[in-house]
Design an enzyme around this catalytic site. Structure first.
Site, short mmCIF file in Angstrom:
data_model
loop_
_atom_site.label_atom_id
_atom_site.label_comp_id
_atom_site.label_asym_id
_atom_site.label_seq_id
_atom_site.Cartn_x
_atom_site.Cartn_y
_atom_site.Cartn_z
N GLU A 64 -0.05 5.97 12.85
CA GLU A 64 -1.36 5.43 13.17
C GLU A 64 -1.26 3.95 13.52
OE1 GLU A 64 -4.21 7.42 10.67
OE2 GLU A 64 -5.25 5.51 10.42
N ASP A 65 -0.42 3.23 12.82
CA ASP A 65 -0.49 1.77 12.88
C ASP A 65 0.74 1.08 13.47
OD1 ASP A 65 -2.91 2.03 11.55
OD2 ASP A 65 -2.00 1.78 9.57
N HIS B 68 0.84 -1.21 0.00
CA HIS B 68 0.00 0.00 0.00
C HIS B 68 0.88 1.25 0.00
CE1 HIS B 68 -2.89 3.05 1.16
NE2 HIS B 68 -2.32 3.21 2.35
N ASP C 100 -3.82 8.05 -1.25
CA ASP C 100 -4.20 7.04 -0.26
C ASP C 100 -5.56 6.42 -0.59
OD1 ASP C 100 -3.78 5.63 2.16
OD2 ASP C 100 -4.91 7.12 3.31
N HIS D 53 3.22 7.50 5.78
CA HIS D 53 1.98 8.13 6.25
C HIS D 53 1.17 7.30 7.24
CE1 HIS D 53 0.04 5.85 2.89
NE2 HIS D 53 -1.05 5.94 3.62
N ASP D 54 1.41 6.00 7.30
CA ASP D 54 0.65 5.19 8.26
C ASP D 54 1.48 4.75 9.47
OD1 ASP D 54 -1.92 5.24 7.07
OD2 ASP D 54 -1.34 3.71 5.62
ZN ZN Z 1 -2.73 4.66 3.86
#
Ligand code: ZN
Length: 181
Positions: free
Chosen positions: A65-66, A35, A122, A61-62
């Site tokens: 968050e993750d 991704h 995204d 970018h993630d």
């Molecule tokens: Zn993403």
């Protein structure tokens, strides 16, 4: 030395390590890094690869968050601009899924130029994802809602890059054909 290329290689390696145990939520369970490289590729093509901060944002970018990576890690390793860009597109994980989705729509018009481009890339990757590898257990209704929501977020990010928007529109049309959104 081309320091931008060094940073890009470093970010690809860092992102792959951060997300090493994660898969995309579709039935094919592709490695999560796919991704991130897809988003970054979309951004690079659409901007002629001229903005390394944007491309680093695509790869990272993630992470906030993750994964366990913190904003301070991103500042230290990739600089304040990259950390700010990632922060801009990161949801508040203390909120419910429903609230997070609502806030993405609300915040989209206020994103920076880079933040908007990143959002479009995204959502393009995510719409392509639910077509070729739909998440297990999602009802037709949920898929339809997701497609409509992605378009709603992107609507406020338009007017900056026609090539990128065309890629989104293609993915959106395809998703609508599948799920009738
Ligand atoms: Zn993403």
């Amino acid at each position: 030395m081309n320091s931008d290329l060094v940073k890009l290689a470093r970010a690809a390696d860092y992102a792959a390590r951060c997300h090493v145990d994660q898969q995309r939520k579709g039935i094919k369970a592709e490695p999560y890094i796919n991704h991130l490289t897809e988003v970054t590729e979309l951004l690079a093509e659409a901007t002629g690869g001229n903005d390394v901060v944007l491309l680093l944002g695509g790869l990272l970018h993630d992470t906030d968050e993750d994964t366990d990576a913190t904003p301070a890690d991103l500042v230290r390793l990739f600089g304040q601009d990259v950390a700010d860009l990632v922060a801009e597109v990161t949801d508040d994980k203390t909120l419910s899924q429903k609230e997070r989705k609502r806030l993405q729509v609300e915040h989209a018009p206020h994103l920076s130029l880079r933040g908007k481009l990143l959002k479009i890339a995204d959502k393009t990757s995510n719409l392509r994802g639910i077509v070729h590898s739909p998440p297990q257990g999602w009802s037709a209704e949920r898929l339809k809602e997701y497609v409509a929501w992605a378009e709603e977020v992107v609507r406020s990010c338009r007017g900056l890059n026609a090539a990128l928007e065309a890629k989104f529109d293609e993915a959106y049309r395809e998703a609508r054909r599948h799920y009738g959104a």
